[in-house]
Design an enzyme around this catalytic site. Structure first.
Site, PDB file in Angstrom:
ATOM      1  N   ASP A 260       0.862  -1.182   0.000  1.00 42.99           N
ATOM      2  CA  ASP A 260       0.000   0.000   0.000  1.00 42.99           C
ATOM      3  C   ASP A 260       0.901   1.236   0.000  1.00 42.99           C
ATOM      4  OD1 ASP A 260      -1.899   1.967   0.433  1.00 42.99           O
ATOM      5  OD2 ASP A 260      -2.864   0.973   2.122  1.00 42.99           O
ATOM      6  N   ASP A 271      -3.547   6.910  -4.204  1.00 50.91           N
ATOM      7  CA  ASP A 271      -3.404   5.908  -3.152  1.00 50.91           C
ATOM      8  C   ASP A 271      -3.851   4.561  -3.715  1.00 50.91           C
ATOM      9  OD1 ASP A 271      -3.462   4.395  -0.842  1.00 50.91           O
ATOM     10  OD2 ASP A 271      -4.939   5.624   0.202  1.00 50.91           O
ATOM     11  N   HIS A 340     -11.969   6.128   1.594  1.00 52.86           N
ATOM     12  CA  HIS A 340     -11.983   7.503   2.120  1.00 52.86           C
ATOM     13  C   HIS A 340     -11.887   8.545   1.026  1.00 52.86           C
ATOM     14  CE1 HIS A 340      -7.547   7.269   1.527  1.00 52.86           C
ATOM     15  NE2 HIS A 340      -7.711   6.030   1.962  1.00 52.86           N
ATOM     16  N   HIS A 348      -6.945  11.256   4.473  1.00 54.13           N
ATOM     17  CA  HIS A 348      -8.301  10.903   4.910  1.00 54.13           C
ATOM     18  C   HIS A 348      -9.085  12.198   5.049  1.00 54.13           C
ATOM     19  CE1 HIS A 348      -7.493   6.577   6.562  1.00 54.13           C
ATOM     20  NE2 HIS A 348      -6.875   6.821   5.428  1.00 54.13           N
ATOM     21  N   GLU A 374     -10.947   1.196  -0.978  1.00 54.97           N
ATOM     22  CA  GLU A 374     -10.079   0.098  -0.558  1.00 54.97           C
ATOM     23  C   GLU A 374     -10.906  -0.880   0.266  1.00 54.97           C
ATOM     24  OE1 GLU A 374      -6.894   1.110   2.172  1.00 54.97           O
ATOM     25  OE2 GLU A 374      -7.861   3.012   2.657  1.00 54.97           O
ATOM     26  N   GLU A 469      -6.944  -1.702  -3.731  1.00 58.81           N
ATOM     27  CA  GLU A 469      -7.364  -0.303  -3.634  1.00 58.81           C
ATOM     28  C   GLU A 469      -7.066   0.434  -4.927  1.00 58.81           C
ATOM     29  OE1 GLU A 469      -6.581   3.489  -0.606  1.00 58.81           O
ATOM     30  OE2 GLU A 469      -5.109   1.871  -0.720  1.00 58.81           O
TER      31      GLU A 469
END
Length: 488
Positions: A260, A271, A340, A348, A374, A469
């Site tokens: 990640d 992300d 998020h 976030h 994710e 994700e």
């Protein structure tokens, strides 16, 4: 709940849509494969027989052996490009690559991984392994567009609406930052997949990934660089684990490892996460989690309630099961982990996207928002808690300025604000910057509520957690999955 159809506007990293220019990647003199020795065959030229029947002398050409040309970072980049990169970074990348042969090919076989696609052959603007920063590949700053998903249902009008198309045009600079970060992400991901093999130390994997991320995005303070520490959580550890100094955990053939990581350009964060596994017995787990992530992406859209997205994700995830060592497990969504909203320099960004139903979250997704979907699937309880030594930290986005009396804590905070701002960081990065004896100062900042710690998040020991994700943007006219690649 609206659904979406998929239209590929521009294939991710598809060179058919981005024509390479000769000056972008200097080509070596030999026209053939630079990595092989080639010899010209001997040519024998025999003179014809004379009137007297005597044979002419054989004339034999000398063997010509072409000199082997080995590509290096210095040979791939032009002098002008090298002058724009700090010498220290060039030396670091040379160490990262070690004796890996550099080739001009796009294809990469990922068949040793479970549930990851291979990268296909074709024209490319990059070497393999990568050596050329993304800016040099796209000097006109026209970076590849991600996967385009058209709106349907009540939002179908958005696809052709002239006013909304103009909104897209006005936001093009914002999209450019995101697409640059996404292209860097894909190339770093591909590199990581070339070195993630059983036996590698996780600290080496993370540091090589991060140095390549810095190089390809052309790290420039807070303007461009790494968005947060590389997570490499193994088995029952779901998230927020990266090795601290002295942690030499090794990736094993029967591990389930979540990679990640993030890249940011002008605070715009991409992300992504994927799961590394080598044993086919984990295929049902990986397929379930990927199915859940794709379901979340498909169901997301403008004016969609995040709770509805969570319900769809859980339904997809928990329709799967896995048999391990003769016992069957239902694959559970980890109910206290979420996708998020992402804001500038804010990983976030306020809204969460649950991966289970019945959370009571009634927020709606809105036009222009950037999200990371994710999902985490577990063979355990489907619930995580903090456990183990902390490595991840982040300055509180909403922390108000206050007086700090401790000189060491004050100095450390200045370093954090200068180098990371409100982006996450880890202890390894403080070590890398030459910070020493910072543990008590860091604790002081945590106790004061200025910096938040993020310890590893774990399900029950003996269980396995997988994660996938992607990052997507709810543009006025369509949904763009920015981080899509051939691998997943």
């Amino acid at each position: 709940m609206e659904t979406a159809t998929v239209r590929t506007e521009m294939l991710v990293e598809d060179p058919a849509n981005v024509k390479p220019k000769a000056e972008e990647i200097p080509k070596p003199a030999p026209p053939k494969d630079e990595d092989s020795d080639e010899e010209e065959k001997d040519d024998e030229v025999e003179a014809g027989e004379g009137a007297d029947g005597a044979k002419g002398d054989k004339k034999k050409k000398k063997k010509k052996k072409k000199k082997k040309v080995k590509l290096t970072v210095d040979k791939v980049l032009t002098p002008e490009q090298l002058a724009q990169i700090p010498k220290e970074r060039i030396e670091i990348i040379k160490k990262v690559l070690g004796d890996m042969p550099i080739k001009r090919e796009r294809a990469q076989d990922n068949s040793h991984f479970r549930n990851l696609g291979s990268w296909k052959e074709g024209p490319t603007l990059q070497t393999n392994p990568p050596t050329i920063p993304v800016d040099f590949q796209f000097p006109d700053r026209v970076f590849p567009i991600g996967q385009i998903m058209e709106y349907t249902g009540s939002n179908m009008y958005r696809t052709t609406n002239a006013e909304l198309k103009e909104k897209d045009r006005i936001a093009e600079e914002h999209y450019t930052h995101l697409r640059k970060a996404a292209e860097c992400q894909r190339q770093v991901r591909k590199f990581t997949q070339s070195i993630a093999k059983p036996g590698i130390r996780l600290i080496d994997l993370c540091e090589k990934l991060e140095e390549m991320n810095r190089h390809l995005v052309n790290e420039n303070g807070l303007h461009a660089g790494i968005a947060f520490p590389t997570g490499c959580s193994i088995n029952h550890v779901a998230a927020h684990y990266t090795p601290n100094a002295g942690d030499f955990t090794v990736l094993g053939p029967d591990d389930v490892c979540k990679i990640d990581f993030g890249t940011q350009v002008e605070g715009r964060i991409i992300d992504t996460a994927f799961t590394v596994a080598f044993n086919p017995k984990f295929d049902p787990l990986l397929l379930a989690v990927q199915d859940a992530t794709e379901t979340g992406i498909r169901e997301a859209g403008i004016d969609v309630r995040v709770s509805d997205v969570g319900a769809a994700i859980q339904e997809a995830m928990e329709s799967h099961e896995i048999e391990l060592d003769g016992k069957t497990y239902r694959i559970r969504s980890v109910k206290n982990l979420n996708g998020h909203l992402i804001g500038p320099y804010h990983i976030h960004g306020g809204k969460s996207v649950p991966i289970v139903a019945g959370t009571g979250m009634n927020d709606k997704m809105e036009e222009g928002e950037l999200y990371a979907i994710e999902t985490f699937g577990s063979t355990g309880k489907g619930y995580v808690w903090e456990e183990g030594e902390c490595s991840h930290y982040m300055k509180d986005f909403y922390a108000q300025p206050r007086a700090i009396r401790n000189p060491r804590a004050k100095g450390l905070l200045k370093h954090i604000e200068t180098n990371f701002s409100t982006l996450a960081f880890c202890k390894r990065w403080l070590d890398r910057a030459g910070e020493t004896n910072y543990i008590l100062a860091l604790k002081h900042l945590v106790d004061d509520g200025i910096v938040n710690p993020y310890p590893p998040l774990c399900d029950v020991k003996g269980s396995y957690v997988a994660q996938y994700e992607h990052t997507f943007l709810l543009r006025p006219t369509c949904k763009e999955v920015l981080s899509r690649g051939e691998d997943y």
